[in-house]
Every structure is written in structure tokens, then in C-alpha cells.
Design a protein around this motif. Structure first.
Motif, PDB file in Angstrom:
ATOM      1  N   ARG A 257     -81.414  18.171 -66.461  1.00  9.28           N
ATOM      2  CA  ARG A 257     -80.781  17.121 -67.268  1.00  9.28           C
ATOM      3  C   ARG A 257     -80.273  15.991 -66.375  1.00  9.28           C
ATOM      4  N   LEU A 258     -80.140  14.818 -66.967  1.00  7.26           N
ATOM      5  CA  LEU A 258     -79.670  13.643 -66.238  1.00  7.26           C
ATOM      6  C   LEU A 258     -78.251  13.880 -65.724  1.00  7.26           C
ATOM      7  N   ARG A 259     -78.087  13.716 -64.410  1.00  8.14           N
ATOM      8  CA  ARG A 259     -76.771  13.905 -63.804  1.00  8.14           C
ATOM      9  C   ARG A 259     -76.219  12.553 -63.360  1.00  8.14           C
ATOM     10  N   LEU A 260     -75.067  12.195 -63.869  1.00  8.12           N
ATOM     11  CA  LEU A 260     -74.461  10.906 -63.544  1.00  8.12           C
ATOM     12  C   LEU A 260     -73.210  11.136 -62.698  1.00  8.12           C
ATOM     13  N   PRO A 261     -73.189  10.621 -61.480  1.00  5.22           N
ATOM     14  CA  PRO A 261     -72.026  10.828 -60.617  1.00  5.22           C
ATOM     15  C   PRO A 261     -70.803  10.046 -61.111  1.00  5.22           C
ATOM     16  N   LYS A 262     -69.652  10.466 -60.648  1.00  4.17           N
ATOM     17  CA  LYS A 262     -68.413   9.790 -61.002  1.00  4.17           C
ATOM     18  C   LYS A 262     -68.482   8.330 -60.570  1.00  4.17           C
ATOM     19  N   GLY A 263     -68.025   7.456 -61.434  1.00  8.07           N
ATOM     20  CA  GLY A 263     -68.030   6.041 -61.094  1.00  8.07           C
ATOM     21  C   GLY A 263     -69.309   5.316 -61.469  1.00  8.07           C
ATOM     22  N   THR A 264     -70.209   6.003 -62.167  1.00  8.24           N
ATOM     23  CA  THR A 264     -71.456   5.363 -62.585  1.00  8.24           C
ATOM     24  C   THR A 264     -71.163   4.268 -63.613  1.00  8.24           C
ATOM     25  N   THR A 265     -71.673   3.076 -63.373  1.00  9.18           N
ATOM     26  CA  THR A 265     -71.477   1.964 -64.297  1.00  9.18           C
ATOM     27  C   THR A 265     -72.427   2.101 -65.484  1.00  9.18           C
ATOM     28  N   GLU A 266     -72.117   1.375 -66.553  1.00  8.01           N
ATOM     29  CA  GLU A 266     -72.996   1.388 -67.724  1.00  8.01           C
ATOM     30  C   GLU A 266     -74.383   0.858 -67.352  1.00  8.01           C
ATOM     31  N   GLU A 267     -74.408  -0.124 -66.459  1.00  7.41           N
ATOM     32  CA  GLU A 267     -75.680  -0.719 -66.027  1.00  7.41           C
ATOM     33  C   GLU A 267     -76.558   0.324 -65.331  1.00  7.41           C
ATOM     34  N   LEU A 268     -75.960   1.080 -64.407  1.00  9.85           N
ATOM     35  CA  LEU A 268     -76.731   2.096 -63.689  1.00  9.85           C
ATOM     36  C   LEU A 268     -77.075   3.256 -64.617  1.00  9.85           C
ATOM     37  N   ARG A 269     -76.154   3.615 -65.502  1.00  8.37           N
ATOM     38  CA  ARG A 269     -76.415   4.688 -66.464  1.00  8.37           C
ATOM     39  C   ARG A 269     -77.670   4.357 -67.292  1.00  8.37           C
ATOM     40  N   ALA A 270     -77.747   3.113 -67.747  1.00  5.46           N
ATOM     41  CA  ALA A 270     -78.900   2.684 -68.548  1.00  5.46           C
ATOM     42  C   ALA A 270     -80.188   2.708 -67.723  1.00  5.46           C
ATOM     43  N   GLU A 271     -80.100   2.299 -66.457  1.00  5.81           N
ATOM     44  CA  GLU A 271     -81.277   2.278 -65.589  1.00  5.81           C
ATOM     45  C   GLU A 271     -81.803   3.695 -65.348  1.00  5.81           C
ATOM     46  N   LEU A 272     -80.897   4.625 -65.073  1.00  4.77           N
ATOM     47  CA  LEU A 272     -81.295   6.012 -64.816  1.00  4.77           C
ATOM     48  C   LEU A 272     -81.837   6.671 -66.081  1.00  4.77           C
ATOM     49  N   ALA A 273     -81.218   6.413 -67.210  1.00  7.05           N
ATOM     50  CA  ALA A 273     -81.660   7.010 -68.467  1.00  7.05           C
ATOM     51  C   ALA A 273     -83.040   6.489 -68.871  1.00  7.05           C
ATOM     52  N   ALA A 274     -83.332   5.234 -68.519  1.00  2.85           N
ATOM     53  CA  ALA A 274     -84.605   4.624 -68.905  1.00  2.85           C
ATOM     54  C   ALA A 274     -85.742   5.005 -67.967  1.00  2.85           C
ATOM     55  N   PHE A 275     -85.400   5.544 -66.799  1.00  5.39           N
ATOM     56  CA  PHE A 275     -86.448   5.903 -65.837  1.00  5.39           C
ATOM     57  C   PHE A 275     -86.970   7.300 -66.200  1.00  5.39           C
ATOM     58  N   ASN A 276     -88.038   7.341 -66.988  1.00  3.13           N
ATOM     59  CA  ASN A 276     -88.479   8.615 -67.565  1.00  3.13           C
ATOM     60  C   ASN A 276     -89.758   9.158 -66.944  1.00  3.13           C
ATOM     61  N   ARG A 277     -89.954   8.915 -65.660  1.00  2.31           N
ATOM     62  CA  ARG A 277     -91.029   9.566 -64.907  1.00  2.31           C
ATOM     63  C   ARG A 277     -90.470   9.943 -63.542  1.00  2.31           C
ATOM     64  N   GLN A 278     -91.146  10.846 -62.834  1.00  2.00           N
ATOM     65  CA  GLN A 278     -90.661  11.166 -61.503  1.00  2.00           C
ATOM     66  C   GLN A 278     -90.772   9.927 -60.604  1.00  2.00           C
ATOM     67  N   ALA A 279     -89.707   9.625 -59.874  1.00  2.00           N
ATOM     68  CA  ALA A 279     -89.675   8.450 -58.998  1.00  2.00           C
ATOM     69  C   ALA A 279     -90.442   8.758 -57.717  1.00  2.00           C
ATOM     70  N   LEU A 280     -91.769   8.743 -57.830  1.00  2.00           N
ATOM     71  CA  LEU A 280     -92.636   9.130 -56.718  1.00  2.00           C
ATOM     72  C   LEU A 280     -93.826   8.191 -56.649  1.00  2.00           C
ATOM     73  N   HIS A 281     -94.085   7.673 -55.449  1.00  2.00           N
ATOM     74  CA  HIS A 281     -95.151   6.689 -55.248  1.00  2.00           C
ATOM     75  C   HIS A 281     -95.898   7.015 -53.954  1.00  2.00           C
ATOM     76  N   ALA A 282     -97.222   7.135 -54.046  1.00  2.00           N
ATOM     77  CA  ALA A 282     -98.051   7.350 -52.857  1.00  2.00           C
ATOM     78  C   ALA A 282     -98.192   6.011 -52.144  1.00  2.00           C
ATOM     79  N   ARG A 283     -97.489   5.850 -51.047  1.00  2.00           N
ATOM     80  CA  ARG A 283     -97.360   4.546 -50.404  1.00  2.00           C
ATOM     81  C   ARG A 283     -98.484   4.239 -49.418  1.00  2.00           C
ATOM     82  N   LYS A 284     -98.865   5.243 -48.620  1.00  2.00           N
ATOM     83  CA  LYS A 284     -99.782   4.961 -47.512  1.00  2.00           C
ATOM     84  C   LYS A 284    -100.812   6.066 -47.363  1.00  2.00           C
ATOM     85  N   LEU A 285    -102.036   5.666 -47.009  1.00  2.00           N
ATOM     86  CA  LEU A 285    -103.134   6.615 -46.807  1.00  2.00           C
ATOM     87  C   LEU A 285    -103.848   6.262 -45.512  1.00  2.00           C
ATOM     88  N   THR A 286    -104.052   7.251 -44.657  1.00  2.00           N
ATOM     89  CA  THR A 286    -104.768   7.056 -43.398  1.00  2.00           C
ATOM     90  C   THR A 286    -105.864   8.107 -43.287  1.00  2.00           C
TER      91      THR A 286
END
Length: 325
Positions: A257-286
Motif C-alpha cells: 500500500r502507498l506509504r506517506l512519510p510524516k510531513g508529506t504535502t498535499e502536492e507530493l501526496r497527489a504525485e505519489l498517488a497518481a504514479f501507478n506503475r513501478q518507477a523503473l526505467h532501462a537507462r543504458k545498454l552496452t
């Protein structure tokens, strides 16, 4: 059919696979092929041991020589579709693409069309004659970033070997829950979850898996990290980071479940709640070019959703620091 249009390979049994069943050893040495296909090849005699036809359950010994010479199976059920691809590099052997989040790699139950394979068959029809349409490694549906596709049998063989020998470099960026103090290596075997077969987990009976991670930027209660893979297990980074109690932001399977640390602003709360995929990006390939042997490397920028997430976390951390003074 000429050798150019056949699936061929030679593999010596290494110490770690000695005394295993032939089909098990073959699956380890040729992970790009399904177990059922390998068993079929063994039974039909196109996959031999020291030149002899064996049974799938027969044991193999150290330095036994596995030889494969099979005709490719055309995937007649996979249809070409005009889906736009973000192509980073291409030549007659390789196709390097930047896969967006949300694009499924292979057709499967629930995703019969609209996949990367359908797009590849439209853009590069020659991949129809290659195992798994030239795809030698994959990204999860909701993981974005760079991946390579083989366009020739020469390239397919070379890329598979590079993956097995761990000479292909793959770097990812992720945003994880928790404020890490330093990088580390996770060396923990991964296999099917004992209770939930749709998930992977760290289990003693799993296959060896090694992930190295280091810090890029630390925020108030999250961390932006870079991960390098030594192995390529299903969901590896997601499972390993969850194992060390720092799951990826937005991960719907392993994040809990979404874990919000103490002091989380409404702005950050909304950003985290809206991010509904794993925050993972394949950046580089060699990798080593299959024909020229040249070392080649490509890098793709973070997608906009991760850029926005990191900006929100950075702003929140800065605000907390300012309020402390």
C-alpha cells in the motif's frame, strides 16, 4: 533450408549443470526457448548430446557437447500491426528501441495484439523467422526504456551468448521507498512465489540473481538509484529492492500500500498517488556488435512521468530543509 535460416548452437556443459537432466540444462543454456520447444527438439533429434539423440530426462555430464540444428517456427498467429516505435539505433542485425511504459512485449492471454512483437513484425518482417521474434530480453509492461532486438540469426546467437556470459551491460534507474544511506549489492536467488504463482520472490530454490545499486539522489523519504544487473530474472530489480525493504514507488505487485512519510504535502501526496506503475526505467545498454565486435552503447532519457516524480520529491525535500532553519 540454408544454415542462415536455421537455429543452430553449440554448448559445453559447465560445472554448475553437470549431472542435471538434459532438458533442464538446455533450458539454462538456451533461456530464449521454451521448455516444451527444447523437449521437442531433444525428442526429434535436432538437439543432441555428443552427437547422439537422447531423452529429455537423461543426465548430462561436465563438458558434454550439446548441438542444436533446427528449423525456425514461424509464429503465424502473430500479426503485424502499424504501431509506432521509438527507434534509437538500427542496422541489418540490430534494432535498439526505447519502449514506453504500458507496451506489452509479447502477445499472451489478455494481450493478443497491440504488443511490441506486433509492431516489430510490421517494421522488420524478417524477425518472424527468429525465436521469439528476435527478442532476447524483455522489459515488463510498465517498465520503460531501452532494449535490443535481433534482426538476424547471427545477432540472435551473439546476443543470447552475451546475456549468458553476462557481458551485456544493462543499467536501470529507479525511485524507491525509503532514504538509503549508500549503495549495495543484492545477491539472492529468485523463483516463483510459493503461494502466488503470478509473483516472483527470493527463494532458496530460485535461480541465482545479482543486482548492484548505487545512489543518484536522496530525498526526504525516497531515493533515486541506479541499478546494474548481472543476471536477468523476471522482475529482478522489483523483487530485490522489495527484499531489502525498499520497494519501487508505484509498484502494483511488490510495493504494497502507498506509504506517506510524516510531513508529506498535499502536492507530493497527489504525485505519489497518481504514479501507478513501478518507477523503473532501462537507462543504458552496452553490448558487442554481433558482426563487427565493436563495443556499442546507447542511453535514453527518463520518461516524463519519472522526471515529474523526481522533481516533486526534490521540491518536498528542499522545503523540509528550509523549514528546519
Amino acid at each position: 533450408m540454408s544454415s542462415e535460416n536455421r537455429i543452430t548452437g553449440q554448448f559445453k556443459i559447465p560445472p554448475g549443470l553437470s549431472d542435471k537432466r538434459l532438458d533442464q540444462a538446455a533450458a539454462e543454456l538456451m533461456p530464449e526457448h521454451s521448455r516444451s520447444r527444447l523437449q521437442s527438439w531433444i525428442k526429434s533429434g535436432v538437439l543432441t548430446v555428443n552427437g547422439k539423440t537422447c531423452k529429455p530426462r537423461d543426465k548430462v555430464m561436465l563438458n558434454d557437447l550439446l548441438e542444436l540444428d533446427a528449423e525456425p517456427e514461424v509464429k503465424v498467429t502473430w500479426e503485424a500491426e502499424p504501431i509506432t516505435l521509438d527507434i534509437v539505433y538500427e542496422d541489418e542485425h540490430l534494432l535498439v528501441i526505447n519502449k514506453p511504459a504500458g507496451l506489452v512485449v509479447h502477445p499472451a492471454a489478455g494481450h493478443a495484439d497491440g504488443t511490441l512483437v506486433n509492431a516489430l513484425l510490421n517494421y522488420a518482417p524478417e524477425v518472424e523467422n527468429l525465436p521469439r521474434a528476435g527478442i532476447v530480453h524483455r522489459l515488463d509492461k510498465d517498465t520503460s526504456g531501452i532494449m535490443v532486438v535481433a534482426r538476424s540469426l547471427i545477432a540472435h546467437t551473439s546476443l543470447v551468448n552475451q546475456l549468458q556470459e553476462r557481458t551485456m551491460g544493462r543499467e536501470y534507474e529507479a525511485v524507491v521507498v525509503g532514504s538509503l544511506t549508500g549503495g549495495a549489492t543484492v545477491d539472492a536467488p529468485i523463483g516463483r512465489h510459493p503461494q502466488d504463482r503470478k509473483r516472483m520472490a527470493v527463494v532458496s530454490s530460485g535461480k541465482p540473481a545479482v543486482t548492484h545499486y548505487r545512489l543518484i539522489e536522496r530525498f526526504a523519504a525516497h531515493t533515486h538509484v541506479r541499478c546494474k544487473l548481472e543476471s536477468g530474472r523476471t522482475h529482478q530489480i522489483r523483487v530485490h529492492m522489495t527484499h531489502v525493504r525498499h520497494p519501487l514507488v508505484g509498484d502494483p505487485v511488490y510495493g504494497g500500500r502507498l506509504r506517506l512519510p510524516k510531513g508529506t504535502t498535499e502536492e507530493l501526496r497527489a504525485e505519489l498517488a497518481a504514479f501507478n506503475r513501478q518507477a523503473l526505467h532501462a537507462r543504458k545498454l552496452t553490448l558487442e556488435h554481433p558482426e563487427t565486435g565493436e563495443t556499442m552503447s546507447w542511453e535514453v532519457d527518463l520518461p516524463e512521468d519519472m522526471v515529474q516524480l523526481i522533481a516533486a520529491l526534490r521540491k518536498h525535500a528542499r522545503e523540509l530543509e528550509e523549514n528546519d532553519f
